[in-house]
Write a protein that holds these residues in place. Structure first.
Motif, PDB file in Angstrom:
ATOM      1  N   GLY A  32       0.816  -1.215   0.000  1.00  0.00           N
ATOM      2  CA  GLY A  32       0.000   0.000   0.000  1.00  0.00           C
ATOM      3  C   GLY A  32       0.847   1.262   0.000  1.00  0.00           C
ATOM      4  O   GLY A  32       0.568   2.212  -0.740  1.00  0.00           O
ATOM      5  N   LEU A  82      -2.259   8.828   3.384  1.00  0.00           N
ATOM      6  CA  LEU A  82      -2.583   7.447   2.992  1.00  0.00           C
ATOM      7  C   LEU A  82      -4.083   7.180   3.118  1.00  0.00           C
ATOM      8  O   LEU A  82      -4.687   6.545   2.240  1.00  0.00           O
ATOM      9  N   LEU A  83      -4.689   7.644   4.205  1.00  0.00           N
ATOM     10  CA  LEU A  83      -6.134   7.455   4.378  1.00  0.00           C
ATOM     11  C   LEU A  83      -6.918   8.199   3.303  1.00  0.00           C
ATOM     12  O   LEU A  83      -7.892   7.674   2.752  1.00  0.00           O
ATOM     13  N   THR A  85      -5.875   8.919   0.318  1.00  0.00           N
ATOM     14  CA  THR A  85      -5.674   8.175  -0.932  1.00  0.00           C
ATOM     15  C   THR A  85      -6.563   6.941  -0.977  1.00  0.00           C
ATOM     16  O   THR A  85      -7.157   6.627  -2.013  1.00  0.00           O
ATOM     17  N   SER A  86      -6.691   6.245   0.154  1.00  0.00           N
ATOM     18  CA  SER A  86      -7.541   5.049   0.165  1.00  0.00           C
ATOM     19  C   SER A  86      -9.001   5.419  -0.072  1.00  0.00           C
ATOM     20  O   SER A  86      -9.723   4.698  -0.777  1.00  0.00           O
ATOM     21  N   TYR A  89      -9.396   5.987  -3.795  1.00  0.00           N
ATOM     22  CA  TYR A  89      -9.478   4.716  -4.519  1.00  0.00           C
ATOM     23  C   TYR A  89     -10.857   4.071  -4.358  1.00  0.00           C
ATOM     24  O   TYR A  89     -11.425   3.547  -5.323  1.00  0.00           O
TER      25      TYR A  89
END
Length: 137
Positions: A32, A82-83, A85-86, A89
């Protein structure tokens, strides 16, 4: 012996809910992070700024408590990115059509990144700025 197999990252299982070992869990987490670094310009930017702050901290010899502050700010910034980006997605996986709820969720997540980034910048300026002040004066 084939060296290709040692360099290749293991493929995650089809069902991420069936991770059985810590090795698999860390492998998926590393995958990830790799995806974020290689595919997301904003994460790459945050990652690059992190490098600059670390170099500045090392060069200026900041204290242990200052390192704690810097590391916490870096972790908060990278984790929030990162959160975000998730969520991006997931939104793309759900639909590519305009949806006001998805738009709002993306905007809120982006706001979270901005809030943490502003806080991290303020902390870095306080810590690095203080160290620069001590260095020059």
């Amino acid at each position: 012996m084939n060296n290709d197999s040692t360099n290749a990252s293991p493929e995650p299982p089809e069902n991420p809910f069936q991770l059985t070992s810590w090795k698999q869990k860390f492998s998926v987490a590393g995958r990830g992070i790799k995806i974020a670094v290689l595919q997301e310009k904003s994460f790459l930017f945050h990652f690059s700024v992190t490098g600059l702050v670390l170099v500045a901290g090392l060069a200026l010899g900041i204290t242990r408590i200052e390192w704690c502050i810097i590391v916490l700010a870096i972790m908060a910034g990278l984790t929030t990115e990162l959160l975000n980006t998730s969520i991006e997605y997931l939104a793309k996986a759900i639909t590519r059509e305009t949806n006001p709820h998805i738009r709002d969720a993306l905007d809120v997540a982006s706001g979270a990144v901005s809030t943490v980034a502003i806080g991290a910048i303020m902390l870095a300026l306080l810590v690095i700025g203080n160290a620069l002040w001590d260095y020059f004066f």
